[in-house]
Design an enzyme around this catalytic site. Structure first.
Site, mmCIF file in Angstrom:
data_model
loop_
_atom_site.group_PDB
_atom_site.id
_atom_site.type_symbol
_atom_site.label_atom_id
_atom_site.label_comp_id
_atom_site.label_asym_id
_atom_site.label_seq_id
_atom_site.Cartn_x
_atom_site.Cartn_y
_atom_site.Cartn_z
ATOM 1 N N ASP A 31 0.823 -1.215 0.000
ATOM 2 C CA ASP A 31 0.000 0.000 0.000
ATOM 3 C C ASP A 31 0.854 1.261 0.000
ATOM 4 O OD1 ASP A 31 -2.329 1.497 0.041
ATOM 5 O OD2 ASP A 31 -2.537 1.421 2.212
ATOM 6 N N ASN A 79 -11.013 -2.795 -5.368
ATOM 7 C CA ASN A 79 -10.248 -1.848 -6.187
ATOM 8 C C ASN A 79 -10.892 -1.566 -7.556
ATOM 9 O OD1 ASN A 79 -7.064 -3.058 -4.921
ATOM 10 N ND2 ASN A 79 -8.165 -1.202 -4.328
HETATM 11 C C1 IPE Z 1 -1.536 0.080 -3.386
HETATM 12 O O1 IPE Z 1 -1.348 1.455 -3.455
HETATM 13 C C2 IPE Z 1 -2.010 -0.535 -4.686
HETATM 14 C C3 IPE Z 1 -3.391 -1.040 -4.619
HETATM 15 C C4 IPE Z 1 -4.184 -0.969 -3.575
HETATM 16 C C5 IPE Z 1 -3.943 -1.655 -5.812
HETATM 17 P P1 IPE Z 1 -2.539 2.497 -3.453
HETATM 18 O O2 IPE Z 1 -2.942 2.732 -4.853
HETATM 19 O O3 IPE Z 1 -3.628 2.046 -2.536
HETATM 20 O O4 IPE Z 1 -1.819 3.776 -2.886
HETATM 21 P P2 IPE Z 1 -2.436 4.881 -1.923
HETATM 22 O O5 IPE Z 1 -3.013 4.188 -0.736
HETATM 23 O O6 IPE Z 1 -3.476 5.598 -2.716
HETATM 24 O O7 IPE Z 1 -1.268 5.733 -1.574
HETATM 25 MG MG MG Z 2 -4.088 2.424 -0.601
#
Ligand code: IPE
Ligand code: MG
Length: 260
Positions: A31, A79
């Protein structure tokens, strides 16, 4: 039966195997990709690409630290609610990762498994995933599970549905279901439960990752964004883990003696 002979739940590690000290199975919520990119004024997609490099570093570091199982959260069933362009970038990551790294994974004895629902993934992506799994199917030095289109609740619901189908077709009876049998129906059935779940980026939640399997996992939260993650962060997480006292609901041996 002595208390310590009784495993607390299906798939619990044997004493000494990940139970104390060194984890056998490490799980990571990757994350912070978006925030890492945003902080530098870059598009979020670049953060995801850098996240793939962090994954490569972390797999290598985990192997050197004698971890046998590593499960990483790459894309959750939630997601899909992100903007289409970002979802498209995330969908392209397995290809990017395997194209640049599958030969090394194969050579180094890594068995790759992608856990999560296949529905919703393109036929091309499913083919890439299956190719990577087949190519490494005979490896057994290190097990890399990539959770992709995975949700802990979805996996539990899928397992419940599979058991219901077994009952409906006469292959099982309702009373056959216990924790061990249920565990065997999950996407992670071939892995021991995670000893530790690590979440970088400062967030302190599981976000639907390995809900059933997390029953006795130690949780380690780290203030680093995933694209910056590497061997030093993994070592720090393992140090935090080894300082924990894992009792699985029992009490420590000294207190058993004291209790008479
Ligand atoms: C992790 O990074 C990737 C996924 C959850 C697919 P994020 O995209 O959640 O990054 P932040 O939390 O917005 O910084
Ligand atoms: Mg994230």
């Amino acid at each position: 039966m002595a208390a310590q002979d009784k495993t607390p739940f299906a798939g619990a590690p044997d004493p000494g195997q990940g139970a104390q000290g060194r984890p056998l199975h490490v799980a990571i919520v990757m994350d912070g990709n978006g925030r890492r990119a945003k902080r530098r004024g870059l598009p979020r997609t670049l953060g995801h690409r850098e996240g793939v490099e962090a994954l490569k570093r972390t797999v290598a570091a985990a192997g050197e630290l004698n971890i046998r199982w590593l499960t990483v959260f790459g894309f959750s069933t939630e997601n899909w609610s992100r903007p289409a362009a970002e979802v498209a970038e995330l969908m392209a990551l397995p290809k990017r990762y395997f194209e640049s790294d599958i030969a090394r994974l194969e050579r180094e004895g890594v068995r790759v498994r992608v856990i999560g629902r296949r529905e919703g993934l393109s036929a091309e992506l499913v083919k890439i995933i299956e190719g990577a799994q087949e190519r490494t199917a005979n490896n057994d030095r290190f097990f890399l599970n990539i959770a992709f289109n995975y949700g802990g609740q979805a996996d539990i619901a899928d397992a419940a549905r599979r058991f219901a189908e077994e009952v409906a077709t006469g292959r099982a009876k309702p009373e056959d279901l216990d924790e061990r049998r249920f565990t065997s129906l999950l996407a992670t059935a071939d892995s021991p439960p995670p000893d530790v779940i690590i979440r970088p980026s400062g967030e302190q939640r599981l976000s639907n990752f390995l809900l059933w399997e997390a029953a006795y996992a130690e949780l380690v939260f780290q203030d680093v964004l995933w694209p910056d993650y590497g061997a030093e962060h993994l070592k720090a997480a393992l140090a935090a883990f080894s300082a924990r006292d894992r009792r699985y609901g029992a009490i420590v041996a000294d207190d058993v003696l004291a209790a008479g």
